[in-house]
Enzyme design. Structure first.
Site, short mmCIF file in Angstrom:
data_model
loop_
_atom_site.label_atom_id
_atom_site.label_comp_id
_atom_site.label_asym_id
_atom_site.label_seq_id
_atom_site.Cartn_x
_atom_site.Cartn_y
_atom_site.Cartn_z
CB THR A 18 45.49 -25.75 29.32
OG1 THR A 18 46.71 -26.31 28.84
CG2 THR A 18 44.58 -26.91 29.71
CG ASP A 19 48.83 -25.80 25.00
OD1 ASP A 19 48.80 -26.22 26.18
OD2 ASP A 19 49.89 -25.45 24.44
CD GLU A 20 49.33 -29.26 29.71
OE1 GLU A 20 49.16 -30.36 30.25
OE2 GLU A 20 50.09 -28.38 30.16
CE1 TYR B 211 45.52 -28.21 34.58
CE2 TYR B 211 46.88 -28.77 32.68
CZ TYR B 211 46.20 -27.83 33.43
OH TYR B 211 46.16 -26.51 33.03
CE LYS C 239 41.95 -25.58 32.86
NZ LYS C 239 41.54 -24.49 33.79
P1 NAD Z 1 48.27 -21.89 39.86
O1 NAD Z 1 48.29 -23.32 40.29
O2 NAD Z 1 49.49 -21.05 40.00
O3 NAD Z 1 47.11 -21.12 40.65
C1 NAD Z 1 45.84 -21.67 40.87
C2 NAD Z 1 45.12 -20.83 41.90
O4 NAD Z 1 43.81 -21.39 42.08
C3 NAD Z 1 45.80 -20.82 43.28
O5 NAD Z 1 45.86 -19.50 43.78
C4 NAD Z 1 44.89 -21.69 44.14
O6 NAD Z 1 44.89 -21.29 45.51
C5 NAD Z 1 43.54 -21.45 43.48
N1 NAD Z 1 42.61 -22.56 43.73
C6 NAD Z 1 42.86 -23.89 43.61
N2 NAD Z 1 41.77 -24.60 43.98
C7 NAD Z 1 40.81 -23.70 44.32
C8 NAD Z 1 39.46 -23.82 44.76
N3 NAD Z 1 38.90 -25.01 44.96
N4 NAD Z 1 38.75 -22.69 44.98
C9 NAD Z 1 39.33 -21.47 44.81
N5 NAD Z 1 40.61 -21.29 44.42
C10 NAD Z 1 41.34 -22.41 44.17
O7 NAD Z 1 47.74 -21.93 38.37
P2 NAD Z 1 48.14 -21.00 37.13
O8 NAD Z 1 49.38 -21.52 36.52
O9 NAD Z 1 48.06 -19.56 37.53
O10 NAD Z 1 46.95 -21.35 36.13
C11 NAD Z 1 45.75 -20.58 36.13
C12 NAD Z 1 44.81 -21.17 35.10
O11 NAD Z 1 45.44 -21.16 33.82
C13 NAD Z 1 44.42 -22.62 35.37
O12 NAD Z 1 43.05 -22.77 35.09
C14 NAD Z 1 45.28 -23.42 34.42
O13 NAD Z 1 44.62 -24.62 34.04
C15 NAD Z 1 45.41 -22.46 33.25
N6 NAD Z 1 46.64 -22.63 32.46
C16 NAD Z 1 47.87 -22.50 33.03
C17 NAD Z 1 49.02 -22.61 32.25
C18 NAD Z 1 50.41 -22.41 32.80
O14 NAD Z 1 51.38 -22.50 32.05
N7 NAD Z 1 50.59 -22.10 34.08
C19 NAD Z 1 48.92 -22.92 30.89
C20 NAD Z 1 47.64 -23.09 30.35
C21 NAD Z 1 46.51 -22.92 31.14
P1 TYD Z 2 55.52 -28.26 33.39
O1 TYD Z 2 56.20 -26.98 33.72
O2 TYD Z 2 55.11 -29.17 34.48
O3 TYD Z 2 54.29 -27.88 32.45
P2 TYD Z 2 53.33 -28.85 31.54
O4 TYD Z 2 53.46 -30.24 32.01
O5 TYD Z 2 51.99 -28.28 31.83
O6 TYD Z 2 53.77 -28.65 30.13
O7 TYD Z 2 56.47 -29.10 32.43
C1 TYD Z 2 56.98 -28.53 31.24
C2 TYD Z 2 57.80 -29.60 30.55
O8 TYD Z 2 58.97 -29.86 31.34
C3 TYD Z 2 57.08 -30.92 30.40
O9 TYD Z 2 57.41 -31.51 29.14
C4 TYD Z 2 57.63 -31.79 31.52
C5 TYD Z 2 59.04 -31.24 31.71
N1 TYD Z 2 59.57 -31.30 33.09
C6 TYD Z 2 60.83 -31.85 33.32
O10 TYD Z 2 61.53 -32.31 32.40
N2 TYD Z 2 61.28 -31.88 34.61
C7 TYD Z 2 60.55 -31.41 35.66
O11 TYD Z 2 61.02 -31.51 36.82
C8 TYD Z 2 59.27 -30.83 35.40
C9 TYD Z 2 58.43 -30.29 36.52
C10 TYD Z 2 58.82 -30.78 34.08
#
Ligand code: NAD
Ligand code: TYD
Length: 338
Positions: A125-127, A152, A156
């Site tokens: 992630t960019d975070e 988090y 990562k």
């Molecule tokens: P998500 O939370 O929707 O899904 C995570 C999945 O991992 C779930 O299906 C969960 O059951 C599984 N999981 C959790 N713990 C586990 C374990 N111990 N063993 C096996 N499976 C397990 O997450 P997402 O949003 O699909 O993100 C996927 C990846 O992308 C993550 O690594 C996250 O850090 C990264 N990412 C997500 C975003 C975003 O915007 N959603 C942005 C940047 C990076």
């Molecule tokens: P989120 O979707 O949790 O993603 P991330 O924290 O990984 O960027 O949040 C996106 C942005 O929205 C973040 O700046 C926090 C804000 N946010 C709210 O303002 N209200 C909410 O209820 C949530 C979940 C997030």
């Protein structure tokens, strides 16, 4: 070609499973997921009977099970999505983030290093880069120092460093991708966009942290899947690739856009106490990936309209989610706010 996808029952991993089966019907896809609160298999109903799709319920931090799995299957690729992914949950309870994201990744790396795989792609992630200020000319590049601010992002970043170390020490062929905030179908309704859509549709207050001025760079999940496909097949071994859509929006803009598209009132917006350590701004420079040939197909306007339509068409999916354990989470998370 045998491809192990971890976290394939989650949001991005689930979309990637579909993407791969559609684009490479000859590949054998293994979806390994522990089915935590964020994983669900209903999204895979129509592929269940596909002979090239297999589901394995397992915890990536279970060393014995993971080593055994790699001994029994010769995987060519590992695409590692499985993680605890929600910043607010990491602030409330960091331990499981270390267990899954750090220890779990290290166990997968151990298994992969003895399995002569073609490549291990780590989805990060960019975070991990921390935050940017509001100067619109600053971006995260692959050279930006890692300065994670939340439990988090720290977990990562730790996993990224382990992936790098296994490459340097054991020659494990790896890539790391660092993407910005994804949105699209099957996004779990604890995150800003699906939370806003689902609550506004139910005429419930939409919580906006602080003043709503924090900025995120939104990437459609289908564009992300295409980026991972490219990195998996053409990424230079050992390299990191940033993935971002250049769709920077403040949180307040996002919430207002959704409320307007749904024909609801802005009175639904409720400013609430800010998130602890809330990162101000994320913005990605994807030049390196673009040089490899990637171009995002979605701009935010078309992407968000399509996503809202998807949530309207798939009410059953998200209504089931928000009716269960999610309610307890929501009450606990937001009780200090409302
Ligand atoms: P998500 O939370 O929707 O899904 C995570 C999945 O991992 C779930 O299906 C969960 O059951 C599984 N999981 C959790 N713990 C586990 C374990 N111990 N063993 C096996 N499976 C397990 O997450 P997402 O949003 O699909 O993100 C996927 C990846 O992308 C993550 O690594 C996250 O850090 C990264 N990412 C997500 C975003 C975003 O915007 N959603 C942005 C940047 C990076
Ligand atoms: P989120 O979707 O949790 O993603 P991330 O924290 O990984 O960027 O949040 C996106 C942005 O929205 C973040 O700046 C926090 C804000 N946010 C709210 O303002 N209200 C909410 O209820 C949530 C979940 C997030």
């Amino acid at each position: 070609m045998k491809v192990l996808i971890t976290g394939g029952a989650g949001f991005i991993g689930g979309n990637f499973v579909h993407y791969m089966l559609n684009k490479y019907p000859q590949y054998e896809i293994f979806n390994l997921d522990y089915l935590t609160y964020a994983g669900d298999l209903t999204k895979h109903k129509e592929i269940e009977k596909n002979n090239n799709y297999h589901f394995i319920k397992a915890d990536i931090s279970d060393h014995e099970v993971i080593i055994d799995l790699f001994n029994k299957n010769h995987f060519d690729y590992v695409i590692h999505f499985a993680a605890e992914s929600h910043v607010d949950r990491s602030i409330a309870d960091p331990g499981i983030f270390i267990q899954t994201n750090v220890r779990g990744t290290q166990i997968l790396l151990d298994a992969a290093k003895n399995a002569s795989i073609t490549k291990f792609v780590h989805i990060s992630t960019d975070e991990v880069y921390g935050e940017l200020d509001f100067d619109p000319d600053t971006f995260f590049t692959e050279e930006t120092h890692l300065q994670p601010n939340s439990p988090y992002s720290a977990s990562k970043a730790s996993s990224d460093l382990l992936v790098r170390a296994y490459h340097e020490t054991y020659n494990l062929p790896i890539n790391i991708t660092r993407c910005s905030n994804n949105y699209g179908p099957y996004h779990f309704p604890e995150k800003l966009i699906p939370l806003t859509i689902s609550r506004a549709l139910n005429d419930e207050k939409v919580p906006v942290y602080g003043t709503g001025e924090n900025v995120r760079d939104w990437l459609h999940v289908y564009d992300h899947c295409a980026a991972i496909d490219l990195v998996m097949h053409q990424g230079v071994i050992g390299d990191v690739y940033n993935v971002g859509g250049h769709n920077e929006r403040t949180n307040l803009d996002i919430v207002k856009t959704i409320i307007k598209e749904l024909g609801k009132s802005e009175e639904l917006i409720q400013f609430v106490q800010d998130r602890l350590g809330h990162d101000k701004r994320y913005a990605i420079d994807s030049t390196k990936l673009k040089k490899l040939g990637w171009r995002p197909e979605y701009n935010f306007e078309t992407g968000i309209s399509q996503t809202i339509k998807w949530y309207l068409d798939n009410e059953k999916w998200w209504k089931e989610i928000i009716s269960g354990e999610y309610q307890t989470y929501f009450e606990k998370q937001y009780k200090i706010h409302f």
